[in-house]
Design an enzyme around this catalytic site. Structure first.
Site, mmCIF file in Angstrom:
data_model
loop_
_atom_site.group_PDB
_atom_site.id
_atom_site.type_symbol
_atom_site.label_atom_id
_atom_site.label_comp_id
_atom_site.label_asym_id
_atom_site.label_seq_id
_atom_site.Cartn_x
_atom_site.Cartn_y
_atom_site.Cartn_z
ATOM 1 N N TRP A 117 -33.752 8.465 18.119
ATOM 2 C CA TRP A 117 -33.816 8.691 16.657
ATOM 3 C C TRP A 117 -32.920 7.711 15.906
ATOM 4 O O TRP A 117 -31.785 7.484 16.349
ATOM 5 C CB TRP A 117 -33.393 10.137 16.331
ATOM 6 C CG TRP A 117 -33.401 10.457 14.869
ATOM 7 C CD1 TRP A 117 -34.456 10.347 14.017
ATOM 8 C CD2 TRP A 117 -32.301 10.943 14.081
ATOM 9 N NE1 TRP A 117 -34.081 10.749 12.755
ATOM 10 C CE2 TRP A 117 -32.773 11.116 12.765
ATOM 11 C CE3 TRP A 117 -30.970 11.260 14.367
ATOM 12 C CZ2 TRP A 117 -31.954 11.585 11.727
ATOM 13 C CZ3 TRP A 117 -30.154 11.719 13.347
ATOM 14 C CH2 TRP A 117 -30.645 11.878 12.036
ATOM 15 N N TYR A 175 -40.335 9.224 14.808
ATOM 16 C CA TYR A 175 -39.235 8.264 14.922
ATOM 17 C C TYR A 175 -39.761 6.839 14.690
ATOM 18 O O TYR A 175 -40.649 6.371 15.398
ATOM 19 C CB TYR A 175 -38.545 8.345 16.297
ATOM 20 C CG TYR A 175 -37.807 9.655 16.550
ATOM 21 C CD1 TYR A 175 -37.641 10.606 15.548
ATOM 22 C CD2 TYR A 175 -37.260 9.933 17.804
ATOM 23 C CE1 TYR A 175 -36.967 11.802 15.783
ATOM 24 C CE2 TYR A 175 -36.581 11.128 18.050
ATOM 25 C CZ TYR A 175 -36.451 12.057 17.026
ATOM 26 O OH TYR A 175 -35.782 13.236 17.274
ATOM 27 N N SER A 197 -38.176 22.996 18.156
ATOM 28 C CA SER A 197 -36.966 22.341 17.674
ATOM 29 C C SER A 197 -36.633 22.895 16.294
ATOM 30 O O SER A 197 -37.480 22.871 15.398
ATOM 31 C CB SER A 197 -37.157 20.826 17.608
ATOM 32 O OG SER A 197 -35.977 20.225 17.126
ATOM 33 N N PRO A 232 -24.834 15.330 19.272
ATOM 34 C CA PRO A 232 -23.559 15.870 19.761
ATOM 35 C C PRO A 232 -22.353 15.258 19.048
ATOM 36 O O PRO A 232 -21.277 15.854 19.038
ATOM 37 C CB PRO A 232 -23.571 15.499 21.254
ATOM 38 C CG PRO A 232 -24.547 14.384 21.386
ATOM 39 C CD PRO A 232 -25.590 14.626 20.327
ATOM 40 N N ALA A 257 -22.516 14.410 15.732
ATOM 41 C CA ALA A 257 -22.787 14.519 14.287
ATOM 42 C C ALA A 257 -23.045 13.135 13.690
ATOM 43 O O ALA A 257 -22.403 12.722 12.721
ATOM 44 C CB ALA A 257 -21.645 15.243 13.567
ATOM 45 N N THR A 289 -26.268 2.627 19.799
ATOM 46 C CA THR A 289 -26.832 1.326 19.419
ATOM 47 C C THR A 289 -26.209 0.209 20.250
ATOM 48 O O THR A 289 -26.691 -0.916 20.221
ATOM 49 C CB THR A 289 -26.569 1.016 17.926
ATOM 50 O OG1 THR A 289 -25.146 1.061 17.694
ATOM 51 C CG2 THR A 289 -27.257 2.011 17.015
#
Ligand SMILES: NC(=O)c1ccc[n+]([C@@H]2O[C@H](COP(=O)([O-])OP(=O)(O)OC[C@H]3O[C@@H](n4cnc5c(N)ncnc54)[C@H](OP(=O)(O)O)[C@@H]3O)[C@@H](O)[C@H]2O)c1
Length: 322
Positions: free
Chosen positions: A16, A49, A151, A208, A210, A285
């Site tokens: 995502w 996504y 979800s 996890p 945030a 990333t």
């Protein structure tokens, strides 16, 4: 995973925001390689996504890697569609039409024969639950998906799906994908408890860190190139860059220091110390972020009750009984 026979590593890797937006084919190839080589066996994705481009990129990487298909799991999620503002009726939601078409399109984008996990990305209040449960069961019978789940569904919605499945002799949702981190705890630690206990439910928890806030990287401002600088994610920045949240993250640093670890690894290790978490989906990333985050497995044994109490006091997010 939950009460199924499927074995997922306690850490997994998702795409995502990152794939086809922040990272290109060669980056995602390296990142997925690091993940796989470190035992990650679940790669998370969704039709929405990067409007389908994330699944295409992951599919290209999987093809290049040529890993044994039995050694990893891949997911997609249906609900939001992949055409963004161009979505027409039936190109979003959980009707049988969109569930089937989304599954077929995801398989084409991934260049795969089946999805291991298929999630209803959000509840669809316009589609009867019977239609959703039946559609997912037909896809399972056709061998196009192996497990289906939800979800960000409420406990009541998950229970309704389970009850309908039981009544019809069909397979109910096996897993839920909720947000879970040191700021967002209520669903995992209160709402779902009776489902964990009475029905069984795997969880593949998201964000996890945030969105990076819990690494401490935003403590002194917004670093260039980070998620909070991205166009189109102003809503996320507004939600995350709140002084009260940042102040708590700064305080949390003392706990990380005491354990001789980083805030990122502490925060991820804390997530997986909840026995109801099947797997925490990491996002990254850069190689060094992922390598750092994987160290959560080493920090995990240090998350004692005493450490948890200290964290609870700083964060103030532990849900009450009601
Ligand atoms: N079901 C759903 O509704 C839903 C929603 C959201 C996500 N998800 C799933 O969950 C996965 C993980 O979510 P997420 O990406 O939000 O996870 P996250 O761990 O909260 O955030 C990951 C981001 O934080 C930054 N970061 C990570 N590790 C770092 C480190 N060690 N040091 C500094 N920065 C670091 C990176 O962003 P920058 O480098 O850009 O700063 C990275 O992309 C997604 O890929 C997706 O598969 C599902």
């Amino acid at each position: 995973m939950g009460k199924t026979g499927l074995q997922l590593g306690v850490l997994s890797f998702g795409s995502w925001v990152t794939f086809a937006k922040q990272v290109d084919d060669s980056d995602s190839d390296r990142l997925m390689g690091i993940a796989y080589d470190n035992g990650i066996n679940f790669f998370d994705n969704a039709e929405v996504y990067s409007l389908g481009e994330s699944e295409k990129m992951m599919g290209r990487v999987l093809k290049m890697k040529n890993w044994d298909r039995t050694s990893y799991n891949v997911s997609s999620k249906v609900f939001f569609g992949w055409r963004g503002k161009e979505n027409k009726p039936n190109q979003t939601g959980l009707s049988r039409k969109h569930i089937f078409e989304a599954c077929h399109e995801a398989l084409q984008r991934f260049q795969l024969d089946y999805l291991d996990l298929f999630f209803c990305h959000r509840p669809d209040r316009d589609t009867p639950i019977e239609e959703v449960v039946w559609s997912m069961n037909i896809l399972i019978q056709q061998g196009k998906i192996l497990y289906w789940g939800t979800s960000e569904w409420s406990a009541a919605e998950i229970m309704e799906a389970n009850m309908v499945a039981k009544e019809l002799g069909l397979i109910g949702p096996a897993m839920e994908q909720p947000q879970y981190n040191l700021f967002e705890r209520t669903r995992m630690e209160r709402d779902y408890l009776s489902i964990f206990k009475n029905v069984g439910l795997g969880t593949t928890i998201w964000s996890p860190l945030a969105s990076g806030l819990l690494t401490g990287k935003y403590n002194d401002g917004i670093p260039e190139g980070s998620r909070m600088t991205l166009e189109g994610y102003e809503w996320l920045k507004d939600r995350m860059m709140v002084e009260d949240k940042l102040a708590r993250v700064r305080k949390l640093e003392t706990v990380a220091k005491e354990l001789d670890t980083s805030l990122a690894t502490l925060s991820i290790a804390w997530c997986i110390s909840n026995p109801n978490v099947t797997t925490a989906i990491l996002g990254a990333t850069k190689d060094k972020q992922l390598t750092e985050n994987l160290k959560a497995l080493e920090v995990y044994p240090k998350i004692t009750q005493e450490v948890k109490d200290k964290i609870d006091e700083i964060m103030g997010t532990k849900p009450g009984a009601n």
